[in-house]
Write a protein that holds these residues in place. Sequence first.
Motif, PDB file in Angstrom:
ATOM      1  N   LEU A 160       0.881  -1.274   0.025  1.00  0.00           N
ATOM      2  CA  LEU A 160       0.159  -0.027   0.042  1.00  0.00           C
ATOM      3  C   LEU A 160       0.878   1.179   0.024  1.00  0.00           C
ATOM      4  N   SER A 161       2.107   0.909  -0.121  1.00  0.00           N
ATOM      5  CA  SER A 161       3.233   2.320   0.101  1.00  0.00           C
ATOM      6  C   SER A 161       4.275   1.823  -0.837  1.00  0.00           C
ATOM      7  N   ALA A 162       5.002   2.833  -1.542  1.00  0.00           N
ATOM      8  CA  ALA A 162       6.150   2.439  -2.345  1.00  0.00           C
ATOM      9  C   ALA A 162       7.108   3.493  -1.860  1.00  0.00           C
ATOM     10  N   THR A 163       8.205   3.349  -0.994  1.00  0.00           N
ATOM     11  CA  THR A 163       9.275   3.799  -0.675  1.00  0.00           C
ATOM     12  C   THR A 163       9.907   4.536  -1.861  1.00  0.00           C
ATOM     13  N   ARG A 164      10.397   3.684  -2.707  1.00  0.00           N
ATOM     14  CA  ARG A 164      11.039   4.023  -3.822  1.00  0.00           C
ATOM     15  C   ARG A 164      10.174   3.975  -4.985  1.00  0.00           C
ATOM     16  N   LYS A 165       9.594   5.132  -5.566  1.00  0.00           N
ATOM     17  CA  LYS A 165       8.597   4.837  -6.898  1.00  0.00           C
ATOM     18  C   LYS A 165       9.470   4.581  -8.180  1.00  0.00           C
ATOM     19  N   ARG A 166       9.211   3.721  -8.667  1.00  0.00           N
ATOM     20  CA  ARG A 166       9.620   3.309 -10.133  1.00  0.00           C
ATOM     21  C   ARG A 166       8.663   3.493 -11.327  1.00  0.00           C
ATOM     22  N   VAL A 167       8.717   3.039 -12.523  1.00  0.00           N
ATOM     23  CA  VAL A 167       7.751   2.940 -13.332  1.00  0.00           C
ATOM     24  C   VAL A 167       6.515   1.609 -13.059  1.00  0.00           C
ATOM     25  N   PHE A 168       5.291   2.138 -12.972  1.00  0.00           N
ATOM     26  CA  PHE A 168       4.356   1.429 -12.503  1.00  0.00           C
ATOM     27  C   PHE A 168       3.650   0.673 -13.637  1.00  0.00           C
ATOM     28  N   LEU A 169       3.715  -0.443 -13.865  1.00  0.00           N
ATOM     29  CA  LEU A 169       2.678  -1.297 -14.763  1.00  0.00           C
ATOM     30  C   LEU A 169       1.366  -1.664 -14.265  1.00  0.00           C
ATOM     31  N   LYS A 170       0.235  -1.147 -14.821  1.00  0.00           N
ATOM     32  CA  LYS A 170      -1.017  -1.217 -14.405  1.00  0.00           C
ATOM     33  C   LYS A 170      -1.576  -2.608 -14.910  1.00  0.00           C
ATOM     34  N   ILE A 171      -1.952  -3.553 -13.729  1.00  0.00           N
ATOM     35  CA  ILE A 171      -2.868  -4.832 -14.158  1.00  0.00           C
ATOM     36  C   ILE A 171      -4.368  -4.447 -14.182  1.00  0.00           C
ATOM     37  N   LYS A 172      -4.836  -3.847 -12.998  1.00  0.00           N
ATOM     38  CA  LYS A 172      -6.212  -4.053 -12.931  1.00  0.00           C
ATOM     39  C   LYS A 172      -6.529  -2.833 -12.462  1.00  0.00           C
ATOM     40  N   LYS A 173      -7.729  -1.914 -12.917  1.00  0.00           N
ATOM     41  CA  LYS A 173      -8.498  -0.813 -12.198  1.00  0.00           C
ATOM     42  C   LYS A 173      -9.334  -1.083 -11.189  1.00  0.00           C
ATOM     43  N   LEU A 174      -9.083  -0.365  -9.919  1.00  0.00           N
ATOM     44  CA  LEU A 174      -9.970  -0.800  -8.774  1.00  0.00           C
ATOM     45  C   LEU A 174     -10.789   0.308  -8.617  1.00  0.00           C
ATOM     46  N   CYS A 175     -11.304   0.528  -7.377  1.00  0.00           N
ATOM     47  CA  CYS A 175     -12.037   1.373  -7.021  1.00  0.00           C
ATOM     48  C   CYS A 175     -11.487   2.728  -6.892  1.00  0.00           C
ATOM     49  N   ASN A 176     -12.438   3.906  -7.200  1.00  0.00           N
ATOM     50  CA  ASN A 176     -11.996   5.424  -7.410  1.00  0.00           C
ATOM     51  C   ASN A 176     -11.042   5.279  -8.318  1.00  0.00           C
ATOM     52  N   LYS A 177      -9.779   5.859  -7.811  1.00  0.00           N
ATOM     53  CA  LYS A 177      -8.559   6.233  -8.443  1.00  0.00           C
ATOM     54  C   LYS A 177      -7.608   5.492  -8.371  1.00  0.00           C
ATOM     55  N   TYR A 178      -7.755   4.221  -7.898  1.00  0.00           N
ATOM     56  CA  TYR A 178      -6.748   3.312  -7.658  1.00  0.00           C
ATOM     57  C   TYR A 178      -6.443   2.286  -8.605  1.00  0.00           C
ATOM     58  N   TYR A 179      -5.149   1.802  -8.947  1.00  0.00           N
ATOM     59  CA  TYR A 179      -4.889   0.676  -9.871  1.00  0.00           C
ATOM     60  C   TYR A 179      -4.223  -0.228  -9.081  1.00  0.00           C
ATOM     61  N   LEU A 180      -4.112  -1.626  -9.329  1.00  0.00           N
ATOM     62  CA  LEU A 180      -3.360  -2.575  -8.922  1.00  0.00           C
ATOM     63  C   LEU A 180      -2.360  -2.914  -9.835  1.00  0.00           C
ATOM     64  N   GLY A 181      -1.218  -2.849  -9.601  1.00  0.00           N
ATOM     65  CA  GLY A 181      -0.125  -3.332 -10.557  1.00  0.00           C
ATOM     66  C   GLY A 181       1.511  -3.698  -9.909  1.00  0.00           C
ATOM     67  N   GLN A 182       2.320  -3.419 -10.735  1.00  0.00           N
ATOM     68  CA  GLN A 182       3.681  -3.927 -10.185  1.00  0.00           C
ATOM     69  C   GLN A 182       4.756  -2.754 -10.377  1.00  0.00           C
ATOM     70  N   TYR A 183       5.471  -2.364  -9.569  1.00  0.00           N
ATOM     71  CA  TYR A 183       6.633  -1.526 -10.096  1.00  0.00           C
ATOM     72  C   TYR A 183       7.957  -2.417 -10.511  1.00  0.00           C
ATOM     73  N   VAL A 184       8.402  -1.857 -11.619  1.00  0.00           N
ATOM     74  CA  VAL A 184       9.562  -2.732 -12.235  1.00  0.00           C
ATOM     75  C   VAL A 184      10.598  -2.864 -11.486  1.00  0.00           C
ATOM     76  N   SER A 185      10.979  -2.376 -10.366  1.00  0.00           N
ATOM     77  CA  SER A 185      12.199  -2.562  -9.664  1.00  0.00           C
ATOM     78  C   SER A 185      11.546  -2.648  -8.162  1.00  0.00           C
ATOM     79  N   ASN A 186      12.480  -3.050  -7.166  1.00  0.00           N
ATOM     80  CA  ASN A 186      12.107  -3.130  -5.636  1.00  0.00           C
ATOM     81  C   ASN A 186      11.706  -1.740  -5.259  1.00  0.00           C
TER      82      ASN A 186
END
Length: 262
Positions: free
Chosen positions: A128-154
């Motif tokens: 629910l939090s990313a200390t280091r934000k990288r490129v975000f790859l969206k997988i699924k649109k969720l409620c309101n403005k949120y997306y579930l996905g994966q960052y390309v690196s740790n």
Amino acid sequence: MCLNKESGQSVQVFVISLRESTERRTRIKNQLNQRGIEFQFFDAIDSHSHVDALRKFENAQKTRKIKGYRLKPAELACFASHRQLWEKCIEKNKPIVIIEDNVDLHDFHPKDLFNISEQTRDFSYIKLSATRKRVFLKIKKLCNKYYLGQYVSNTCGTTAYIISPIAAKAFFDSSQQFIEPVDDYMEKSWKHGVKAYSISPSLFSRAKIRSTIGSGSRRKVKENIRIMSRFYIEIYRVFEFLLRIFCFLDWFRIIKLKYRKS
């Protein structure tokens, strides 16, 4: 216990905090209360009082071989604290939310948190939090403005996340020894079989206050390491980078989603 009245689903929120950290507890309690989020404090393991017990989990020789440093007692305590909550998640056999006491809440409604927790049926570990934000790859649109996905690196950090019993058991069973900091361990799916997913934008962020259970300001100072040892450490780092590319990102789901949209 937090309840989403619309869906009938519930999720329990735990805040990891040292018992004596009264000011920090008051701070996070006020933020959660203002949002109407019920929670329970989980007493973090005190590294000063449990040094010998924590060292039993350590493999200092292996950590130094692949990392070039030794884990601090506070890092061992942080790992052990999260591991105890994984065990609690297994016992409850329900997803739980785990946050550390050095966080700030962003502008979200409790229902957003509840709805996101329902995604653990398909995505067992969601940050629910990313200390280091990288490129975000969206997988699924969720409620309101949120997306579930994966960052390309740790993205580092265990600031806030939702975990299912399946993921908790995998993390727990594969962490008989603490080789690296817990946040590094949790994002290495090739070690435990759990892929790390994230929510964007984040619901929480790390507050600008010093961590009391996992400070590592001088952890990565590699002193008195021979040239061959440094070479091995670098080779291992590249090896894990390649593993991350092939194992960490859920390319199948990402590509499938992109294909459907096109």
